[in-house]
Write a protein that holds these residues in place. Sequence first.
Motif, mmCIF file in Angstrom:
data_model
loop_
_atom_site.group_PDB
_atom_site.id
_atom_site.type_symbol
_atom_site.label_atom_id
_atom_site.label_comp_id
_atom_site.label_asym_id
_atom_site.label_seq_id
_atom_site.Cartn_x
_atom_site.Cartn_y
_atom_site.Cartn_z
ATOM 1 N N ASP A 62 0.864 -1.194 -0.046
ATOM 2 C CA ASP A 62 0.233 0.207 0.000
ATOM 3 C C ASP A 62 0.900 1.127 0.079
ATOM 4 N N THR A 65 -0.524 5.588 2.289
ATOM 5 C CA THR A 65 -1.189 5.576 3.721
ATOM 6 C C THR A 65 -0.844 6.698 4.457
ATOM 7 N N GLY A 89 -3.179 -3.249 8.736
ATOM 8 C CA GLY A 89 -2.756 -3.513 7.462
ATOM 9 C C GLY A 89 -2.622 -4.888 7.635
ATOM 10 N N VAL A 94 -1.843 -6.560 3.935
ATOM 11 C CA VAL A 94 -0.860 -5.822 3.666
ATOM 12 C C VAL A 94 0.428 -6.105 4.330
ATOM 13 N N ILE A 97 4.026 -0.799 3.725
ATOM 14 C CA ILE A 97 3.258 0.442 3.135
ATOM 15 C C ILE A 97 4.406 1.534 2.804
ATOM 16 N N CYS A 270 -8.319 4.030 -5.913
ATOM 17 C CA CYS A 270 -8.350 3.911 -4.491
ATOM 18 C C CYS A 270 -9.913 2.895 -4.373
ATOM 19 N N SER A 320 -4.329 1.803 -4.342
ATOM 20 C CA SER A 320 -3.742 2.139 -2.861
ATOM 21 C C SER A 320 -4.858 2.362 -2.027
ATOM 22 N N SER A 321 -4.792 2.548 -0.995
ATOM 23 C CA SER A 321 -5.835 3.127 0.070
ATOM 24 C C SER A 321 -6.271 4.497 0.374
ATOM 25 N N ILE A 349 -6.948 0.883 5.075
ATOM 26 C CA ILE A 349 -5.812 0.009 4.594
ATOM 27 C C ILE A 349 -6.161 -1.544 4.974
ATOM 28 N N ARG A 352 -8.576 -2.746 1.585
ATOM 29 C CA ARG A 352 -8.404 -2.226 0.273
ATOM 30 C C ARG A 352 -8.415 -3.936 -0.314
ATOM 31 N N THR A 375 -2.444 -4.727 -6.795
ATOM 32 C CA THR A 375 -2.127 -4.428 -5.170
ATOM 33 C C THR A 375 -0.851 -4.797 -4.622
#
Length: 470
Positions: A62, A65, A89, A94, A97, A270, A320-321, A349, A352, A375
């Motif tokens: 991600d 953030t 995350g 995730v 980040i 997003c 991305s978030s 986060i 996503r 992603t």
Amino acid sequence: MDKGSLLIRGGTVITATGRSEADVLMRNGLIEAVGPDIGDGFGAVDRIIDATGHWVMPGGIDTHTHLAHPIGRLGVMTADDFYTGTVAGAFGGVTTIVDFGLQEQGGTLDAAREHRLGVIDPDAVIDFGFHLIVTDVNEEVLAEMGDLIRSGFPSFKVYMTYGDKKIGDDDLILLLEMAGEHGGLIYAHCENDCAVTHLIERHLAEGKTGPAYHATSRPPAVEAEATNRAIMLAELAGAPICIAHVTSSGAAQHVADARARGVTVVAETCPQYLVLDSSVYDLGAGCEVAKFVCSPPMREQSHVAALWEALADGSIQQVSSDHAPFRFEGQKTGGCDNFTQIPNGLPGIETRLPIVFTEGVVSGRLTPERFVELTATAPARIFGLTSKGRIEPGADADVIVVDPEREVDITASVLHSDVDYSPYEGMTLNGFPTWTISRGEVIVDEGALTAKRGRGQLVDRAPIDPVTFL
Ligand SMILES: [Zn+2]
């Protein structure tokens, strides 16, 4: 140092380029082997995970953030710090980040980097990098950029609007030229500042002050115009550029047209722009609307459809978030009577990957391979995370193991962000990982957090190659 070994057996490995029934062996934080029936000949392993019926994919990356992120104008800070935010995350699949480090007015980028490292390092449970946000362009700052790029910080965020952070076109072109010369990347928030400022003042003068008017103060045209202008300046400077959070068909079309004529531009969107639309700003909803205030705002359905098409056809390269979590009570509600006082942003986060998985893969809009590309693999490639985003020998052992059939009903309480609502309340999502693995260590183990605070490491990022990053 022996950091242990882990074998994931019996799953379907999905990468950006294909899928196969294969086992994945990890040792000392790296992927050692991928293939059918691994085990014999590779020696004993510390742990075996039976991934029968699961999909084994690269951990999500991600690159947008905002954790422990202050909004100076409003005197508030995002609700998640680097512990709660990275835990959220990890539960959402995730494993890396790329956050932000803000240059103070009059300060250097180097000082911003040092300060930010001190904030993130003690708390993060997953690996991290950060873009430096350039707010004050001068000779000294321009002179710092080459060394920063070469020392693992190749990307720089700029805001074309937002009073205290905004830079003008004159400064943007200088930054683009410097980035182009040294292998850096400018990552731009694109909205026409004059138009937004004018429309906000007009709304307030007419007594249109409630949260819903946030959206009409930032219509699609202000985004499309600034996106086109940023791309044009990048083209003039001969520099690559990444457009942050594309939300509208006009902006997406400018990106697609520029790519077709050979401009080195990439773009993200997003989840909020893919599954929510402008109906969240229904005036009847009163202050609840503040939960959905972010910039750019959500758009009408025709834009949502255009974004899905752009993801499927490749004209938008990553999701991305833009995770910017603020509590509804006490933070968002500060602007119930004046939308300019609402901190902008949504939590996202943790949801996503599941949103893109559910609405993309399960609904048949995207292939599983394209999901991985959007992603994990593309974000790694675009932002210089050369050791991540792939499942192949030698790569960092950042892997998620997902039961594609498992569904989760979304409420704020099943999520791990330190906020009191979810914009996706009431949705049912697939795609949450059963296991999240970071550098060979299981950090989420069937619903339990097993990561220690601060175990996350700074990722060394490479300069940007404007040819391969496209
Ligand atoms: Zn953002």
